[in-house]
Design a protein around this motif. Structure first.
Motif, PDB file in Angstrom:
ATOM      1  N   PRO A  32       3.829   2.099   6.010  1.00 40.63           N
ATOM      2  CA  PRO A  32       3.498   0.954   5.744  1.00 40.63           C
ATOM      3  C   PRO A  32       4.383   0.227   4.650  1.00 40.63           C
ATOM      4  CG  PRO A  32       2.019   2.463   4.310  1.00 40.63           C
ATOM      5  CD  PRO A  32       2.977   3.310   5.375  1.00 40.63           C
ATOM      6  N   ARG A  33       5.298   0.902   3.929  1.00 36.62           N
ATOM      7  CA  ARG A  33       6.333   0.293   3.140  1.00 36.62           C
ATOM      8  C   ARG A  33       7.087  -0.462   3.876  1.00 36.62           C
ATOM      9  NH1 ARG A  33       8.007   5.604   0.261  1.00 36.62           N
ATOM     10  NH2 ARG A  33       8.212   6.290   2.459  1.00 36.62           N
ATOM     11  N   GLU A  34       7.559  -0.122   5.051  1.00 33.62           N
ATOM     12  CA  GLU A  34       8.703  -0.758   6.106  1.00 33.62           C
ATOM     13  C   GLU A  34       8.403  -2.437   5.928  1.00 33.62           C
ATOM     14  OE1 GLU A  34       9.868   2.366   9.454  1.00 33.62           O
ATOM     15  OE2 GLU A  34       8.929   0.609  10.055  1.00 33.62           O
ATOM     16  N   TRP A 121      -2.043  -7.825  11.275  1.00 29.49           N
ATOM     17  CA  TRP A 121      -2.793  -7.348  10.237  1.00 29.49           C
ATOM     18  C   TRP A 121      -2.059  -7.394   8.854  1.00 29.49           C
ATOM     19  CZ3 TRP A 121      -5.669  -2.292  11.591  1.00 29.49           C
ATOM     20  CH2 TRP A 121      -6.484  -2.324  12.882  1.00 29.49           C
ATOM     21  N   ALA A 122      -2.593  -8.196   7.911  1.00 26.70           N
ATOM     22  CA  ALA A 122      -2.002  -8.209   6.620  1.00 26.70           C
ATOM     23  C   ALA A 122      -2.747  -7.500   5.529  1.00 26.70           C
ATOM     24  CB  ALA A 122      -1.942  -9.649   6.188  1.00 26.70           C
ATOM     25  N   ASN A 123      -2.308  -6.724   4.842  1.00 28.54           N
ATOM     26  CA  ASN A 123      -2.739  -5.807   3.897  1.00 28.54           C
ATOM     27  C   ASN A 123      -3.540  -6.854   2.704  1.00 28.54           C
ATOM     28  OD1 ASN A 123      -3.906  -3.523   2.539  1.00 28.54           O
ATOM     29  ND2 ASN A 123      -2.076  -2.695   1.867  1.00 28.54           N
ATOM     30  N   LEU A 124      -4.440  -6.233   2.124  1.00 31.79           N
ATOM     31  CA  LEU A 124      -4.935  -7.073   0.769  1.00 31.79           C
ATOM     32  C   LEU A 124      -4.802  -6.215  -0.610  1.00 31.79           C
ATOM     33  CD1 LEU A 124      -8.602  -8.063   2.016  1.00 31.79           C
ATOM     34  CD2 LEU A 124      -6.813  -9.510   1.312  1.00 31.79           C
ATOM     35  N   TYR A 195      12.338 -12.989  -2.034  1.00 30.72           N
ATOM     36  CA  TYR A 195      11.305 -12.119  -2.056  1.00 30.72           C
ATOM     37  C   TYR A 195      10.642 -11.625  -0.871  1.00 30.72           C
ATOM     38  CZ  TYR A 195       7.614 -15.647  -2.220  1.00 30.72           C
ATOM     39  OH  TYR A 195       6.900 -16.747  -1.739  1.00 30.72           O
ATOM     40  N   ARG A 196      10.646 -12.255   0.137  1.00 37.36           N
ATOM     41  CA  ARG A 196       9.628 -12.057   1.011  1.00 37.36           C
ATOM     42  C   ARG A 196      10.289 -10.742   2.016  1.00 37.36           C
ATOM     43  NH1 ARG A 196       5.860 -15.715   2.877  1.00 37.36           N
ATOM     44  NH2 ARG A 196       5.633 -17.691   1.427  1.00 37.36           N
ATOM     45  N   ARG A 197       9.606 -10.024   2.795  1.00 39.23           N
ATOM     46  CA  ARG A 197       9.754  -9.162   3.777  1.00 39.23           C
ATOM     47  C   ARG A 197       9.605  -9.994   4.965  1.00 39.23           C
ATOM     48  NH1 ARG A 197       8.305  -3.917   2.074  1.00 39.23           N
ATOM     49  NH2 ARG A 197       9.653  -3.427   0.141  1.00 39.23           N
ATOM     50  N   ALA A 198      10.586  -9.638   6.179  1.00 37.55           N
ATOM     51  CA  ALA A 198      10.658 -10.416   7.342  1.00 37.55           C
ATOM     52  C   ALA A 198      10.842  -9.720   8.509  1.00 37.55           C
ATOM     53  CB  ALA A 198      11.664 -11.739   7.021  1.00 37.55           C
ATOM     54  N   PHE A 199      10.366 -10.509   9.532  1.00 31.52           N
ATOM     55  CA  PHE A 199      10.508  -9.643  10.687  1.00 31.52           C
ATOM     56  C   PHE A 199      10.382 -10.770  11.917  1.00 31.52           C
ATOM     57  CE2 PHE A 199       5.874  -9.183  10.772  1.00 31.52           C
ATOM     58  CZ  PHE A 199       5.543  -9.494  12.134  1.00 31.52           C
ATOM     59  N   ILE A 268       3.211  -6.154  -1.465  1.00 34.30           N
ATOM     60  CA  ILE A 268       2.166  -5.872  -2.247  1.00 34.30           C
ATOM     61  C   ILE A 268       2.554  -4.899  -3.031  1.00 34.30           C
ATOM     62  CG2 ILE A 268      -0.251  -5.056  -2.731  1.00 34.30           C
ATOM     63  CD1 ILE A 268      -0.811  -6.797   0.087  1.00 34.30           C
ATOM     64  N   GLY A 269       3.111  -3.722  -2.541  1.00 36.55           N
ATOM     65  CA  GLY A 269       3.775  -2.790  -3.332  1.00 36.55           C
ATOM     66  C   GLY A 269       2.654  -1.688  -3.816  1.00 36.55           C
ATOM     67  N   GLU A 270       1.672  -1.575  -3.180  1.00 34.82           N
ATOM     68  CA  GLU A 270       0.396  -0.802  -3.637  1.00 34.82           C
ATOM     69  C   GLU A 270       0.323   0.419  -2.726  1.00 34.82           C
ATOM     70  OE1 GLU A 270      -2.323  -3.805  -5.787  1.00 34.82           O
ATOM     71  OE2 GLU A 270      -2.789  -2.888  -4.217  1.00 34.82           O
ATOM     72  N   PRO A 271      -0.187   1.620  -3.074  1.00 31.45           N
ATOM     73  CA  PRO A 271      -0.442   2.790  -2.164  1.00 31.45           C
ATOM     74  C   PRO A 271      -1.510   2.389  -1.338  1.00 31.45           C
ATOM     75  CG  PRO A 271      -0.797   3.543  -4.551  1.00 31.45           C
ATOM     76  CD  PRO A 271      -0.706   1.936  -4.748  1.00 31.45           C
TER      77      PRO A 271
END
Length: 302
Positions: A32-34, A121-124, A195-199, A268-271
């Protein structure tokens, strides 16, 4: 300006989901870090009703937000809050599952039997995973479309772009979700905050997603005796392009033009602890969610 390099280009993989829906998964259920804050992206595109009509019967969600974008056909949906509705061609649904929701989505084809759409799907973040569920249906007519002088067309589904703001807001990942069409041969630059991740995800035509130093497998251009020569190795239909850091993406459309999604969001940078449509921060929280499903307390009172 710094061009975002292409760090990976890969084809979406055929997958069977729901009660037997054939779709293509660009990413999901891996590291999920990708693409943090994004967890999964599906392209559900079929022309045979038997490949999609069984749909996605009642299933739980917790800890995520989903964005569904329909291009052809329609999706009938309902949830445990008593909401129901129908998404048609060009419509979008944003759903915050939060603390928990039961949901169903049943695709229907158009008059030619075609069904096409995407689900992201986006994480919270942990502080919002148990927030109250909510959702919003957005009609195609309410999604702004920008047409540039060079023929570029951009539908702004989420976020702000070129002075226009999409109708879907309040998503924790602060995504920018654009549906972009370029005419044949056009080269175009698109700004993305560093600062954004992008695809990007190509679903019509083909393009080169330019890079400061193009890796193997990316379209190259060179001059031979004063004439431009192209090596025709472009990113085509159902291709995911994952970008590194930088503040702009450069796209060179192929001979038939290209249509693609350009999506970015704040990490988000969380587990991440993951069990199907339930995404939490810890294994203990996953086990609690499963216990809640068993004992009937998964849906929290309003």
């Amino acid at each position: 300006m710094s061009i975002r390099p292409v760090v990976e280009s890969r084809a979406a993989r055929p997958t069977l989901e729901g009660a037997g829906v054939r779709l293509h998964r660009a990413f999901g259920f891996q590291d999920p870090r990708e693409l943090d804050p994004f967890l999964l992206f599906d392209d559900f595109r079929n022309e045979r009703p038997e490949d999609y009509l069984r749909g996605f019967p009642w299933h739980p969600h917790r800890g995520t937000e989903t964005i569904t974008y329909v291009l052809a056909g329609s999706v009938e949906h309902g949830d445990s809050l008593g909401n129901s509705g129908r998404l048609g061609a060009g419509d979008v649904q944003w759903m915050t599952a939060g603390s928990g929701i039961m949901h169903q989505e049943m695709p229907q084809g158009n008059e030619r039997g075609q069904m096409h759409g995407f689900q992201l799907w986006a994480n919270l973040p942990g502080r919002l995973k148990m927030t109250a569920p909510r959702y919003q249906d957005v009609r195609a007519a309410d999604i702004p479309e920008i047409i540039d002088d060079d023929g570029t067309r951009v539908r702004v589904i989420v976020g702000s772009f070129w002075g226009r703001t999409g109708p879907v807001d309040g998503i924790a990942a602060e995504p920018q979700y654009l549906d972009i069409s370029l005419p044949p041969g056009l080269r175009k630059r698109f700004r993305i905050d560093t600062y954004r991740r992008a695809f990007a995800y190509v679903f019509e035509g083909a393009a080169r997603f330019a890079d400061a130093g193009p890796p193997a497998g990316v379209l190259l251009e060179k001059e031979v005796m004063g004439r431009e020569v192209r090596i025709r190795d472009l990113s085509g239909d159902r291709t995911l392009i994952r970008f590194g850091s930088g503040d702009e993406v450069v796209v060179q459309a192929g001979d038939e033009g290209v249509r693609f999604l350009l999506i970015s969001g704040a990490p988000i940078g969380e587990p991440v602890a993951w069990h199907g449509p339930i995404v939490m921060n810890t294994r203990a929280e996953i086990l609690q969610a499963m216990a809640d499903l068993r004992n009937g307390t998964f849906i929290r009172p309003a």
